[in-house]
Design a protein around this motif. Sequence first.
Motif, PDB file in Angstrom:
ATOM      1  N   LEU A 150       1.038  -1.126  -0.074  1.00  0.00           N
ATOM      2  CA  LEU A 150       0.468  -0.178   0.385  1.00  0.00           C
ATOM      3  C   LEU A 150       1.004   0.970  -0.178  1.00  0.00           C
ATOM      4  CD1 LEU A 150      -2.436  -1.382   2.790  1.00  0.00           C
ATOM      5  CD2 LEU A 150      -2.845  -0.483  -0.026  1.00  0.00           C
ATOM      6  N   LEU A 151       2.056   1.475   0.918  1.00  0.00           N
ATOM      7  CA  LEU A 151       2.600   2.635   0.854  1.00  0.00           C
ATOM      8  C   LEU A 151       3.357   2.720  -0.502  1.00  0.00           C
ATOM      9  CD1 LEU A 151       4.524   2.347   4.239  1.00  0.00           C
ATOM     10  CD2 LEU A 151       2.906   3.966   3.215  1.00  0.00           C
ATOM     11  N   SER A 152       3.958   1.742  -1.185  1.00  0.00           N
ATOM     12  CA  SER A 152       4.035   1.531  -2.576  1.00  0.00           C
ATOM     13  C   SER A 152       3.999   2.438  -3.671  1.00  0.00           C
ATOM     14  CB  SER A 152       5.076  -0.028  -2.915  1.00  0.00           C
ATOM     15  OG  SER A 152       5.831  -0.698  -2.259  1.00  0.00           O
TER      16      SER A 152
ATOM     17  N   GLN B 174       5.806  14.625   1.365  1.00  0.00           N
ATOM     18  CA  GLN B 174       5.099  13.449   1.882  1.00  0.00           C
ATOM     19  C   GLN B 174       5.674  11.980   1.183  1.00  0.00           C
ATOM     20  OE1 GLN B 174       1.090  13.467   0.342  1.00  0.00           O
ATOM     21  NE2 GLN B 174       0.140  11.934   1.914  1.00  0.00           N
ATOM     22  N   ARG B 175       6.032  11.753   0.413  1.00  0.00           N
ATOM     23  CA  ARG B 175       6.723  10.127  -1.030  1.00  0.00           C
ATOM     24  C   ARG B 175       7.615  10.381   0.296  1.00  0.00           C
ATOM     25  NH1 ARG B 175       4.904  12.313  -5.703  1.00  0.00           N
ATOM     26  NH2 ARG B 175       7.133  13.096  -6.054  1.00  0.00           N
TER      27      ARG B 175
ATOM     28  N   ASP C 232       4.456   6.235  -5.311  1.00  0.00           N
ATOM     29  CA  ASP C 232       4.217   6.058  -7.409  1.00  0.00           C
ATOM     30  C   ASP C 232       3.487   6.656  -7.381  1.00  0.00           C
ATOM     31  OD1 ASP C 232       6.443   3.848  -6.862  1.00  0.00           O
ATOM     32  OD2 ASP C 232       5.233   2.188  -7.310  1.00  0.00           O
ATOM     33  N   ASP C 233       2.270   7.124  -7.087  1.00  0.00           N
ATOM     34  CA  ASP C 233       1.056   7.752  -7.653  1.00  0.00           C
ATOM     35  C   ASP C 233       1.152   9.190  -6.560  1.00  0.00           C
ATOM     36  OD1 ASP C 233      -1.145   8.768  -8.816  1.00  0.00           O
ATOM     37  OD2 ASP C 233      -2.052   6.768  -8.944  1.00  0.00           O
ATOM     38  N   PRO C 234       1.271  10.015  -6.831  1.00  0.00           N
ATOM     39  CA  PRO C 234       0.694  11.299  -6.142  1.00  0.00           C
ATOM     40  C   PRO C 234      -1.043  11.329  -5.523  1.00  0.00           C
ATOM     41  CG  PRO C 234       2.211  11.883  -7.659  1.00  0.00           C
ATOM     42  CD  PRO C 234       1.571  10.056  -7.713  1.00  0.00           C
ATOM     43  N   GLU C 235      -1.719  10.658  -6.811  1.00  0.00           N
ATOM     44  CA  GLU C 235      -3.220  11.081  -6.061  1.00  0.00           C
ATOM     45  C   GLU C 235      -3.806   9.927  -5.050  1.00  0.00           C
ATOM     46  OE1 GLU C 235      -5.145  10.196 -10.340  1.00  0.00           O
ATOM     47  OE2 GLU C 235      -5.009  12.117 -10.855  1.00  0.00           O
ATOM     48  N   LEU C 236      -2.952   8.785  -5.005  1.00  0.00           N
ATOM     49  CA  LEU C 236      -3.437   7.779  -4.189  1.00  0.00           C
ATOM     50  C   LEU C 236      -2.305   8.408  -2.751  1.00  0.00           C
ATOM     51  CD1 LEU C 236      -2.546   4.523  -6.002  1.00  0.00           C
ATOM     52  CD2 LEU C 236      -4.652   5.845  -5.155  1.00  0.00           C
ATOM     53  N   ALA C 237      -1.349   9.149  -2.895  1.00  0.00           N
ATOM     54  CA  ALA C 237      -0.817   9.441  -2.000  1.00  0.00           C
ATOM     55  C   ALA C 237      -2.034  10.661  -0.812  1.00  0.00           C
ATOM     56  CB  ALA C 237       0.672  10.134  -2.282  1.00  0.00           C
ATOM     57  N   GLU C 238      -2.319  11.279  -1.852  1.00  0.00           N
ATOM     58  CA  GLU C 238      -3.229  12.603  -1.301  1.00  0.00           C
ATOM     59  C   GLU C 238      -3.790  11.465  -0.468  1.00  0.00           C
ATOM     60  OE1 GLU C 238      -5.176  14.754  -4.071  1.00  0.00           O
ATOM     61  OE2 GLU C 238      -3.611  15.193  -5.288  1.00  0.00           O
ATOM     62  N   VAL C 239      -4.297  10.372  -0.434  1.00  0.00           N
ATOM     63  CA  VAL C 239      -5.183   9.783   0.499  1.00  0.00           C
ATOM     64  C   VAL C 239      -4.614   9.241   2.155  1.00  0.00           C
ATOM     65  CG1 VAL C 239      -6.912   6.998   1.098  1.00  0.00           C
ATOM     66  CG2 VAL C 239      -6.171   8.175  -1.004  1.00  0.00           C
ATOM     67  N   LEU C 240      -3.253   9.484   2.209  1.00  0.00           N
ATOM     68  CA  LEU C 240      -2.409   9.556   3.328  1.00  0.00           C
ATOM     69  C   LEU C 240      -2.299  10.446   3.771  1.00  0.00           C
ATOM     70  CD1 LEU C 240      -0.574   6.209   2.428  1.00  0.00           C
ATOM     71  CD2 LEU C 240      -2.329   5.891   4.169  1.00  0.00           C
ATOM     72  N   ASP C 241      -2.061  11.434   3.325  1.00  0.00           N
ATOM     73  CA  ASP C 241      -2.370  12.939   3.894  1.00  0.00           C
ATOM     74  C   ASP C 241      -2.658  13.689   4.584  1.00  0.00           C
ATOM     75  OD1 ASP C 241      -0.959  15.181   3.991  1.00  0.00           O
ATOM     76  OD2 ASP C 241      -2.161  16.479   1.897  1.00  0.00           O
ATOM     77  N   ALA C 242      -1.520  13.259   5.956  1.00  0.00           N
ATOM     78  CA  ALA C 242      -2.128  13.246   7.184  1.00  0.00           C
ATOM     79  C   ALA C 242      -1.476  14.812   7.594  1.00  0.00           C
ATOM     80  CB  ALA C 242      -1.896  12.182   8.029  1.00  0.00           C
TER      81      ALA C 242
ATOM     82  N   ASP D 221      -2.075  17.999   6.470  1.00  0.00           N
ATOM     83  CA  ASP D 221      -3.221  19.216   6.443  1.00  0.00           C
ATOM     84  C   ASP D 221      -2.927  20.010   4.700  1.00  0.00           C
ATOM     85  OD1 ASP D 221      -4.893  17.825   8.361  1.00  0.00           O
ATOM     86  OD2 ASP D 221      -3.811  19.413   9.813  1.00  0.00           O
ATOM     87  N   GLY D 222      -2.658  18.916   4.381  1.00  0.00           N
ATOM     88  CA  GLY D 222      -1.688  19.384   3.012  1.00  0.00           C
ATOM     89  C   GLY D 222      -0.259  20.382   3.329  1.00  0.00           C
ATOM     90  N   THR D 223       0.265  20.523   4.354  1.00  0.00           N
ATOM     91  CA  THR D 223       0.903  21.144   4.609  1.00  0.00           C
ATOM     92  C   THR D 223       2.722  20.627   4.094  1.00  0.00           C
ATOM     93  OG1 THR D 223       1.523  20.689   6.522  1.00  0.00           O
ATOM     94  CG2 THR D 223       0.405  22.215   6.789  1.00  0.00           C
ATOM     95  N   VAL D 224       2.590  19.959   3.762  1.00  0.00           N
ATOM     96  CA  VAL D 224       4.393  19.245   2.788  1.00  0.00           C
ATOM     97  C   VAL D 224       3.220  18.799   1.550  1.00  0.00           C
ATOM     98  CG1 VAL D 224       4.711  17.374   4.941  1.00  0.00           C
ATOM     99  CG2 VAL D 224       3.421  16.857   3.665  1.00  0.00           C
ATOM    100  N   SER D 225       4.536  19.756   0.502  1.00  0.00           N
ATOM    101  CA  SER D 225       4.783  19.227  -1.041  1.00  0.00           C
ATOM    102  C   SER D 225       4.227  17.320  -0.756  1.00  0.00           C
ATOM    103  CB  SER D 225       6.467  19.152  -1.530  1.00  0.00           C
ATOM    104  OG  SER D 225       6.628  18.788  -1.131  1.00  0.00           O
ATOM    105  N   PRO D 226       3.915  16.979  -2.381  1.00  0.00           N
ATOM    106  CA  PRO D 226       3.577  15.571  -2.601  1.00  0.00           C
ATOM    107  C   PRO D 226       5.151  15.114  -2.998  1.00  0.00           C
ATOM    108  CG  PRO D 226       2.721  17.235  -4.083  1.00  0.00           C
ATOM    109  CD  PRO D 226       3.293  17.881  -3.436  1.00  0.00           C
ATOM    110  N   ALA D 227       6.357  15.549  -3.127  1.00  0.00           N
ATOM    111  CA  ALA D 227       7.648  14.709  -2.748  1.00  0.00           C
ATOM    112  C   ALA D 227       7.849  14.657  -1.678  1.00  0.00           C
ATOM    113  CB  ALA D 227       8.617  16.228  -3.541  1.00  0.00           C
TER     114      ALA D 227
END
Length: 185
Positions: A68-70, A94-95, A74-84, A86-92
Amino acid sequence: MATQKFGFRGLRATASAGMGLAAGAAVALTLQWTAFHALRARIEHLEQAAQAQRRTNFAHQQRLHWELLSKAMDDPELAEVLDAYDGTVSPAKQRQFLFANALYTNALCYYRMGNMTREEFFGFARSMLQNPLFREYWYATRPHRATLVDTSDEAGLGRMVDDLLVQLEETDLDEWWVVGEPPGE
């Protein structure tokens, strides 16, 4: 005389009956003892099988967690689901946090499985805390760790890492590998 013979025979009959009763009790006790040991062996076998199943389930869950973490890394759209955060970190970032979580969770699972001692976990944490990204991840996830049950292994190890981080930040030593007192088992 007849009365004395009858008394002797009665005593002998009573003694024979007592011996027979004792022998029967001994046989019954032996059979119960054997059954008790057989049941005890069966219970031990079932407990070992249950423990093996828990280890298998735990390893399976760890593998699923990694998968699931992998996918999220790999997919920024899926990473958004795990954004805990509050949008304060960039997608990079967050990965990177997801990967830091995977590394930490892997060590935590190794510890829980008995493949790593508490002292080895301490050494792992001490080395990981040398990485600024891991430190940033650790600070960002402090509120998440605050929700853990105080008596859990994970909460205890988290507090240990928190204490170590404070010690590392307060020290003037360049020799980071000697900072902190490794815990006893």
